[in-house]
Scaffold this motif. Structure first.
Motif, short mmCIF file in Angstrom:
data_model
loop_
_atom_site.label_atom_id
_atom_site.label_comp_id
_atom_site.label_asym_id
_atom_site.label_seq_id
_atom_site.Cartn_x
_atom_site.Cartn_y
_atom_site.Cartn_z
N ARG A 14 0.83 -1.21 0.00
CA ARG A 14 0.00 0.00 0.00
C ARG A 14 0.86 1.26 0.00
O ARG A 14 0.62 2.20 -0.76
CB ARG A 14 -0.94 0.00 1.20
N HIS A 15 1.88 1.27 0.83
CA HIS A 15 2.77 2.42 0.93
C HIS A 15 3.41 2.75 -0.42
O HIS A 15 3.37 3.89 -0.88
CB HIS A 15 3.84 2.13 1.99
N ARG A 17 2.45 1.74 -3.42
CA ARG A 17 1.42 2.07 -4.41
C ARG A 17 1.02 3.53 -4.29
O ARG A 17 0.90 4.24 -5.29
CB ARG A 17 0.20 1.15 -4.22
N TRP A 18 0.83 4.00 -3.05
CA TRP A 18 0.45 5.41 -2.85
C TRP A 18 1.59 6.34 -3.24
O TRP A 18 1.35 7.39 -3.82
CB TRP A 18 0.07 5.65 -1.40
N GLY A 21 1.57 6.89 -6.81
CA GLY A 21 0.31 7.45 -7.29
C GLY A 21 -0.54 6.47 -8.09
O GLY A 21 -1.26 6.86 -9.00
N THR A 23 -3.56 3.56 -8.27
CA THR A 23 -4.76 3.08 -7.58
C THR A 23 -4.70 1.57 -7.44
O THR A 23 -3.92 0.90 -8.13
CB THR A 23 -6.04 3.46 -8.35
N GLN A 24 -5.56 1.03 -6.58
CA GLN A 24 -5.65 -0.42 -6.45
C GLN A 24 -6.07 -1.04 -7.78
O GLN A 24 -5.57 -2.09 -8.16
CB GLN A 24 -6.64 -0.80 -5.36
N GLU A 42 -3.31 -5.88 0.87
CA GLU A 42 -2.88 -4.71 1.62
C GLU A 42 -3.29 -4.75 3.09
O GLU A 42 -2.62 -4.17 3.93
CB GLU A 42 -3.40 -3.42 0.95
N LYS A 93 -3.09 9.94 3.33
CA LYS A 93 -3.04 10.37 1.93
C LYS A 93 -2.48 11.78 1.80
O LYS A 93 -1.75 12.07 0.86
CB LYS A 93 -4.42 10.29 1.30
N LEU A 96 1.28 11.62 1.94
CA LEU A 96 1.83 11.05 0.72
C LEU A 96 1.70 12.01 -0.45
O LEU A 96 2.59 12.09 -1.30
CB LEU A 96 1.16 9.72 0.41
N ASP A 97 0.61 12.79 -0.51
CA ASP A 97 0.47 13.82 -1.53
C ASP A 97 1.55 14.88 -1.37
O ASP A 97 2.11 15.38 -2.35
CB ASP A 97 -0.91 14.48 -1.47
#
Length: 124
Positions: A14-15, A17-18, A21, A23-24, A42, A93, A96-97
């Protein structure tokens, strides 16, 4: 019952992937599975097979070992650099953004921003 290693690997998926940028759904399409399966990976609800982890690592452009980083330190009770940060930060989020935005800034400006943040944190 979920195994702590499966939970750790899922959090690392998950980390990453974020951070990139993705998506699942996008990750699932790249790997050839449904996004619900990514959700289960995840959360650690489903164990990731070796071949699937290989495909996920390829999609996220990291070595397979990335998903196991920090595992030994957490088992021995040592605090890693990532754990010195509040636990929910890597799941936030907004944080991460902010990281993505930071790396989108040209390098010379990014260094100046970094130095400013360091000075401000020393004052606080």
């Amino acid at each position: 019952m979920t195994h702590p290693v499966d939970v750790h690997v899922g959090k690392r998926i998950r980390h990453r992937r974020w951070l990139v940028g993705m998506t699942q759904q996008q990750l699932a399409e790249h790997v050839g599975i449904k996004f619900q399966q990514i959700q289960k990976y995840e959360t650690g609800a489903n164990r990731v097979s070796a071949s699937r982890l290989w495909d996920i690592a390829d999609a996220l452009e990291v070595p397979v070992s990335f998903f196991f980083e920090g595992l030994e330190a957490s088992k021995s009770g040592e605090e890693t650099a990532a754990e010195a940060i509040p636990a929910d930060l890597m799941g936030d989020k907004e944080a991460l953004d902010l990281i993505r935005s930071y790396y989108a800034i040209p390098e010379h400006q990014r260094r100046r921003l970094f130095e400013l943040a360091r000075v401000l944190s020393d004052v606080a």
